[in-house]
Scaffold this active site. Sequence first.
Site, mmCIF file in Angstrom:
data_model
loop_
_atom_site.group_PDB
_atom_site.id
_atom_site.type_symbol
_atom_site.label_atom_id
_atom_site.label_comp_id
_atom_site.label_asym_id
_atom_site.label_seq_id
_atom_site.Cartn_x
_atom_site.Cartn_y
_atom_site.Cartn_z
ATOM 1 N N GLY A 134 4.985 -9.766 4.014
ATOM 2 C CA GLY A 134 5.827 -9.723 5.222
ATOM 3 C C GLY A 134 5.244 -10.529 6.369
ATOM 4 O O GLY A 134 4.029 -10.594 6.547
ATOM 5 N N GLU A 182 12.171 -0.123 4.696
ATOM 6 C CA GLU A 182 13.173 -1.192 4.478
ATOM 7 C C GLU A 182 12.543 -2.580 4.433
ATOM 8 O O GLU A 182 13.023 -3.474 3.745
ATOM 9 C CB GLU A 182 14.238 -1.152 5.570
ATOM 10 N N MET A 240 0.853 -1.193 0.000
ATOM 11 C CA MET A 240 0.000 0.000 0.000
ATOM 12 C C MET A 240 0.891 1.246 0.000
ATOM 13 O O MET A 240 0.466 2.333 0.376
ATOM 14 C CB MET A 240 -0.931 -0.017 1.213
ATOM 15 N N SER A 272 6.559 -0.370 9.977
ATOM 16 C CA SER A 272 5.190 -0.275 9.474
ATOM 17 C C SER A 272 5.020 1.131 8.926
ATOM 18 O O SER A 272 5.552 2.092 9.500
ATOM 19 C CB SER A 272 4.217 -0.499 10.634
ATOM 20 N N HIS A 285 9.610 -3.442 3.177
ATOM 21 C CA HIS A 285 9.128 -3.673 1.806
ATOM 22 C C HIS A 285 10.312 -3.959 0.874
ATOM 23 O O HIS A 285 10.247 -4.832 0.008
ATOM 24 C CB HIS A 285 8.417 -2.424 1.263
ATOM 25 N N LEU A 305 6.780 3.097 1.260
ATOM 26 C CA LEU A 305 7.678 1.948 1.405
ATOM 27 C C LEU A 305 8.766 2.202 2.450
ATOM 28 O O LEU A 305 9.270 3.317 2.588
ATOM 29 C CB LEU A 305 8.340 1.645 0.058
HETATM 30 O O1 PAF Z 1 -0.126 -5.778 3.584
HETATM 31 C C1 PAF Z 1 -0.555 -4.848 2.884
HETATM 32 O O2 PAF Z 1 0.102 -3.820 2.686
HETATM 33 C C2 PAF Z 1 -1.936 -4.979 2.249
HETATM 34 O O3 PAF Z 1 -2.806 -5.650 3.094
HETATM 35 C C3 PAF Z 1 -1.890 -5.628 0.848
HETATM 36 C C4 PAF Z 1 -1.428 -7.057 0.929
HETATM 37 C C5 PAF Z 1 -0.983 -4.824 -0.064
HETATM 38 C C6 PAF Z 1 -3.296 -5.638 0.242
HETATM 39 O O4 PAF Z 1 -3.791 -4.354 0.080
#
Ligand code: PAF
Length: 281
Positions: free
Chosen positions: A147, A35, A30, A185, A37, A33
């Site tokens: 993750g 580290e 979503m 997060s 990700h 971003l």
């Molecule tokens: O984990 C996330 O960021 C979201 O739940 C995802 C998997 C991108 C779905 O929108």
Amino acid sequence: MQVIRSLDEMKEIASALRAEGKATALVPTMGYLHEGHLSLIDLARERCDSVIVSIFVNPIQFGAGEDFEKYPRDLDRDIACCEERGVDWVFAPANEDMFSPDHSTFVEETQVAKVLCGLSRPTHFRGVTTVCLKLFSLCLPAIAVFGQKDAQQVVILKRMAKDLCLPVEILQGSTYREPDGLAMSSRNVHLDEDQRKDALLLSQSLAAGKDLVDQGIRNADRVRAEVAHVLSGGRRIRVIYAEVVDAETMKPLRREIEAGRDLIVVAAWVDSVRLIDNQPL
Ligand code: PAF
């Protein structure tokens, strides 16, 4: 690297890659971003020829009154991070293209999604499975990477892939932590200094629980009580759950802890910021 906005264009690229016999990995995100990700992108790159990162703040996984509007966004920065990390395509569709006003189809996992976060966010996982299935249809990945911090989400997506015979392997990358232990997060950006101190109690409570297990304690209730005790030290913390669960069903244990099979999971509000974390045992 190319940034794709159109669903049709994404489908064309994905079909062409499949026709060429190229294995594609998708990292659904979503955005905003961090580290964590980026480590998932690295994992995707190790396994596949091409890497797609989707960036989409999915409205249907937020309930009424949740933080959809407030969710942090910075697409330009995200695109730059992806480019630097060697991503091949960023897929960043518009809300109205993903979910038109007459969208009426949802996919729902009906067991694992009912416990833990599913209790306080009853439509959340239905939103996650629906958007992920849609992203899989558009991007045709051989592998999709998520993750470990969102452990329940990963179990649900694995169930969906198995139950619906989807030709995609769901892969889990480890939780990435700040040097002080706070799980990374996108929502951490909302924490002020005092809230961040209390937020640290989540990872500290998990460490305290794991210590007991490492000392040989197998009574789940004893471990759960220790975790709850550490969390109770935070003035700003309101615990949503603190449990020891079976990592396959996410159900709270009614048996002794089995190392290698179970997980300590916590979710808490730190004032108005909802955080989750977990610790494999
Ligand atoms: O984990 C996330 O960021 C979201 O739940 C995802 C998997 C991108 C779905 O929108």
